[in-house]
Design a protein around this motif. Structure first.
Motif, PDB file in Angstrom:
ATOM      1  N   VAL A  46       0.821  -1.216   0.000  1.00  0.00           N
ATOM      2  CA  VAL A  46       0.000   0.000   0.000  1.00  0.00           C
ATOM      3  C   VAL A  46       0.854   1.266   0.000  1.00  0.00           C
ATOM      4  O   VAL A  46       0.686   2.131  -0.877  1.00  0.00           O
ATOM      5  CB  VAL A  46      -0.994  -0.012   1.175  1.00  0.00           C
ATOM      6  CG1 VAL A  46      -1.649   1.360   1.336  1.00  0.00           C
ATOM      7  CG2 VAL A  46      -2.059  -1.076   0.949  1.00  0.00           C
ATOM      8  N   VAL A  87       2.788   1.498  -3.447  1.00  0.00           N
ATOM      9  CA  VAL A  87       1.960   1.813  -4.610  1.00  0.00           C
ATOM     10  C   VAL A  87       1.597   3.296  -4.621  1.00  0.00           C
ATOM     11  O   VAL A  87       1.693   3.976  -5.653  1.00  0.00           O
ATOM     12  CB  VAL A  87       0.691   0.938  -4.630  1.00  0.00           C
ATOM     13  CG1 VAL A  87      -0.327   1.471  -5.634  1.00  0.00           C
ATOM     14  CG2 VAL A  87       1.050  -0.503  -4.974  1.00  0.00           C
ATOM     15  N   ASN A 137      -7.238  -2.766   1.526  1.00  0.00           N
ATOM     16  CA  ASN A 137      -6.548  -3.049   0.262  1.00  0.00           C
ATOM     17  C   ASN A 137      -7.443  -2.790  -0.950  1.00  0.00           C
ATOM     18  O   ASN A 137      -7.424  -3.547  -1.933  1.00  0.00           O
ATOM     19  CB  ASN A 137      -6.037  -4.492   0.229  1.00  0.00           C
ATOM     20  CG  ASN A 137      -4.864  -4.705   1.158  1.00  0.00           C
ATOM     21  OD1 ASN A 137      -4.127  -3.771   1.464  1.00  0.00           O
ATOM     22  ND2 ASN A 137      -4.677  -5.933   1.609  1.00  0.00           N
ATOM     23  N   PHE A 145      -7.440  -1.268  -3.798  1.00  0.00           N
ATOM     24  CA  PHE A 145      -6.381  -0.657  -4.587  1.00  0.00           C
ATOM     25  C   PHE A 145      -6.899   0.316  -5.640  1.00  0.00           C
ATOM     26  O   PHE A 145      -6.255   1.323  -5.919  1.00  0.00           O
ATOM     27  CB  PHE A 145      -5.529  -1.743  -5.253  1.00  0.00           C
ATOM     28  CG  PHE A 145      -4.578  -2.401  -4.312  1.00  0.00           C
ATOM     29  CD1 PHE A 145      -3.459  -1.726  -3.855  1.00  0.00           C
ATOM     30  CD2 PHE A 145      -4.795  -3.687  -3.864  1.00  0.00           C
ATOM     31  CE1 PHE A 145      -2.580  -2.325  -2.982  1.00  0.00           C
ATOM     32  CE2 PHE A 145      -3.917  -4.299  -2.996  1.00  0.00           C
ATOM     33  CZ  PHE A 145      -2.805  -3.617  -2.546  1.00  0.00           C
ATOM     34  N   ILE A 180      -5.672   4.036  -6.024  1.00  0.00           N
ATOM     35  CA  ILE A 180      -5.073   4.537  -7.259  1.00  0.00           C
ATOM     36  C   ILE A 180      -5.757   5.828  -7.692  1.00  0.00           C
ATOM     37  O   ILE A 180      -5.101   6.805  -8.071  1.00  0.00           O
ATOM     38  CB  ILE A 180      -5.147   3.469  -8.358  1.00  0.00           C
ATOM     39  CG1 ILE A 180      -4.180   2.331  -8.037  1.00  0.00           C
ATOM     40  CG2 ILE A 180      -4.842   4.054  -9.727  1.00  0.00           C
ATOM     41  CD1 ILE A 180      -4.328   1.126  -8.940  1.00  0.00           C
ATOM     42  N   VAL A 219      -6.314  -0.385 -14.664  1.00  0.00           N
ATOM     43  CA  VAL A 219      -5.459  -0.394 -13.472  1.00  0.00           C
ATOM     44  C   VAL A 219      -4.046  -0.844 -13.832  1.00  0.00           C
ATOM     45  O   VAL A 219      -3.056  -0.285 -13.344  1.00  0.00           O
ATOM     46  CB  VAL A 219      -6.068  -1.297 -12.378  1.00  0.00           C
ATOM     47  CG1 VAL A 219      -5.113  -1.449 -11.201  1.00  0.00           C
ATOM     48  CG2 VAL A 219      -7.391  -0.727 -11.897  1.00  0.00           C
ATOM     49  N   THR A 230      -0.896   1.616 -13.010  1.00  0.00           N
ATOM     50  CA  THR A 230       0.172   1.244 -12.083  1.00  0.00           C
ATOM     51  C   THR A 230       1.524   1.188 -12.781  1.00  0.00           C
ATOM     52  O   THR A 230       2.562   1.399 -12.150  1.00  0.00           O
ATOM     53  CB  THR A 230      -0.114  -0.122 -11.427  1.00  0.00           C
ATOM     54  OG1 THR A 230      -0.388  -1.093 -12.444  1.00  0.00           O
ATOM     55  CG2 THR A 230      -1.307  -0.038 -10.491  1.00  0.00           C
ATOM     56  N   SER A 279       4.361  -5.468  -5.872  1.00  0.00           N
ATOM     57  CA  SER A 279       3.751  -4.138  -5.810  1.00  0.00           C
ATOM     58  C   SER A 279       3.091  -3.761  -7.134  1.00  0.00           C
ATOM     59  O   SER A 279       2.120  -3.003  -7.142  1.00  0.00           O
ATOM     60  CB  SER A 279       4.805  -3.094  -5.439  1.00  0.00           C
ATOM     61  OG  SER A 279       5.802  -3.005  -6.436  1.00  0.00           O
ATOM     62  N   PRO A 292      -2.137  -4.740  -7.019  1.00  0.00           N
ATOM     63  CA  PRO A 292      -3.314  -3.892  -7.259  1.00  0.00           C
ATOM     64  C   PRO A 292      -4.189  -4.393  -8.400  1.00  0.00           C
ATOM     65  O   PRO A 292      -5.416  -4.306  -8.329  1.00  0.00           O
ATOM     66  CB  PRO A 292      -2.690  -2.525  -7.606  1.00  0.00           C
ATOM     67  CG  PRO A 292      -1.335  -2.549  -7.009  1.00  0.00           C
ATOM     68  CD  PRO A 292      -0.882  -3.971  -7.120  1.00  0.00           C
ATOM     69  N   THR A 308      -8.039  -5.846  -7.898  1.00  0.00           N
ATOM     70  CA  THR A 308      -9.125  -5.170  -8.616  1.00  0.00           C
ATOM     71  C   THR A 308     -10.055  -6.154  -9.307  1.00  0.00           C
ATOM     72  O   THR A 308     -11.274  -5.951  -9.333  1.00  0.00           O
ATOM     73  CB  THR A 308      -8.535  -4.193  -9.656  1.00  0.00           C
ATOM     74  OG1 THR A 308      -7.764  -3.198  -8.980  1.00  0.00           O
ATOM     75  CG2 THR A 308      -9.641  -3.513 -10.453  1.00  0.00           C
TER      76      THR A 308
END
Length: 423
Positions: free
Chosen positions: A52, A55, A150, A152, A156, A338, A342, A357, A361, A365
């Protein structure tokens, strides 16, 4: 011996020991697995605890650096627009190709079931809600709660908004926040290196459990995983050639010869940065002015990893399929977004460092469990070669494309950018 090699050897030894015990002393194998499971889970928890903050820090620093580079001139801005477009297309390719490959060559059901049973901490995160509820939930009402759960995608979205807001404040405040998140990023990377230093112990424990419960089928499953993910990366890499030929207006044979030395260095080093001098020579062979390649190639090495979204998304889809998570077209579409986002914050480090990492995410998702990544990271060395070769191929192809449009960018502007960078 390098860190990835030690982790890969520990995986192989763990699987051999576990499978041997399962074949000759099944009761003892289960007993040993019960002792090894907490060790592997503890190591995996250590890896996950960095996700977390890392990211968020990577996205904030990545987006602010990209925005700063885009303001450096029209050539840099045009390069970044091309890079972002390719990143999204890369993720889309994985969203279409990976399920297709898994239909053509599915993971054997017995191996999949045995691996699911072995990774007892890898339950499905939960069913993905209906599309309307999903989009309503991605705007976090409480960012602390989103981080704790979490969530993500919510993280984001918040990180992107926060990063773009940073670019709008005064220079002093902007530098302060960027320095803070850069420090958080660097500290988390140090922690990850510490966790990976003891990785052979954790991976051996996880592999021992998998070998004891899945037997020799685990070897076939891992080979199947490597081939599927590397194949997705190979397809993305092949798309660079028509881009260079059509967009860069060069002959196919000429581009192949210019790219080959960079690909050889990428294969041996697994580092795009180490390939930079060779790529500049390759760009010169394609008649790309140094005033262009000296701007676009360093920028590409810093922020452009064309195979990243595709291969990261392929891993997430593979794990979701492995654990029976349903993937609708809408879920795959969100996962592709995503995966591309990322990648904007990814770092130029060996795949074993950035693996969890970058993929966690995406996996979270689409509803896939994150725990299997602790085992799959051990075989990342092989797909990472494909990642790096594909990235440098795309770096050269994109530079060739941009050079043919350099007539719209005054060369004195490009020269000024090079002097500002100390080139």
């Amino acid at each position: 011996m390098s860190q990835p090699t030690r982790i890969l050897l520990s995986l192989i030894v763990g699987l051999i020991v576990g499978a041997s015990l399962a074949g000759y002393a099944p009761a003892t194998a289960l007993s040993v697995a019960d002792w090894a499971q907490p060790v592997g889970q503890a190591w995996l928890n250590g890896l996950q605890m960095t996700i977390v903050p890392l990211v968020v820090a990577l996205l904030v620093t990545g987006v602010t650096a990209t925005a700063e580079a885009a303001r450096a001139g029209r050539l840099a801005g045009r390069a970044i627009a091309l890079y972002v477009t390719v990143l999204f297309l890369s993720a889309v390719i994985a969203g279409v190709l990976t399920p297709l490959l898994l239909q053509i060559w599915p993971l054997p059901q017995e191996s999949a079931a045995a691996l699911r049973a072995a990774l007892t901490g890898a339950e499905q995160i939960g069913p993905v809600p209906p599309l309307g509820e999903f989009f309503a939930a991605i705007i976090p009402a409480n960012i602390i709660k989103a981080a704790a759960e979490n969530a993500f995608l919510s993280l984001i979205i918040f990180s992107l908004v926060f990063a773009f807001a940073i670019t709008r404040v005064g220079e002093e405040a902007r530098n302060l926040l960027v320095d803070f998140f850069s420090a958080v990023r660097d500290v988390m990377l140090v922690v990850i290196n510490w966790v990976l230093w003891i990785g052979p112990v954790g991976v051996f424990a996880l592999a021992l459990v998998v070998g004891a419960k899945a037997g020799t089928g685990a070897f076939g499953a891992l080979i199947h995983y490597i081939v599927i993910v590397a194949s997705v990366g190979l397809v993305v890499t092949l798309f660079a050639y028509p881009v260079a030929v059509l967009g860069g207006r060069t002959r196919l044979g000429r581009f192949v010869r210019a790219a080959l030395p960079s690909q050889a260095v990428a294969f041996s080093t697994q580092s795009s940065l180490a390939t930079l001098p060779v790529m500049i020579e390759g760009a010169t062979d394609l008649d790309v002015p140094v005033a262009v390649s000296g701007v676009t190639l360093p920028l590409a090495v810093a922020i452009f990893r064309a195979t990243g979204p595709a291969m990261n998304f392929a891993v997430a889809i593979y794990v979701a399929t492995w654990f029976g998570v349903p993937l609708s077209p809408a879920t795959l579409a969100v996962g592709a977004i995503v995966a591309a986002l990322t990648s904007l914050g990814s770092v130029s480090l060996p795949g074993t460092v950035s693996y969890v990492s970058a993929i966690a995410p995406v996996a979270a998702t689409i509803g896939a469990p994150v725990a299997p990544l602790g085992l799959l990271v051990a075989v990342e060395t092989i797909p990472d070669i494909m990642r790096t070769v594909g990235n440098v191929t795309w770096d050269l192809a994109a530079t060739a494309w941009l050079s043919r449009r350099a007539d719209k960018v005054p060369l004195d502007e490009a020269d000024a950018m090079l002097k500002a960078d100390g080139v």
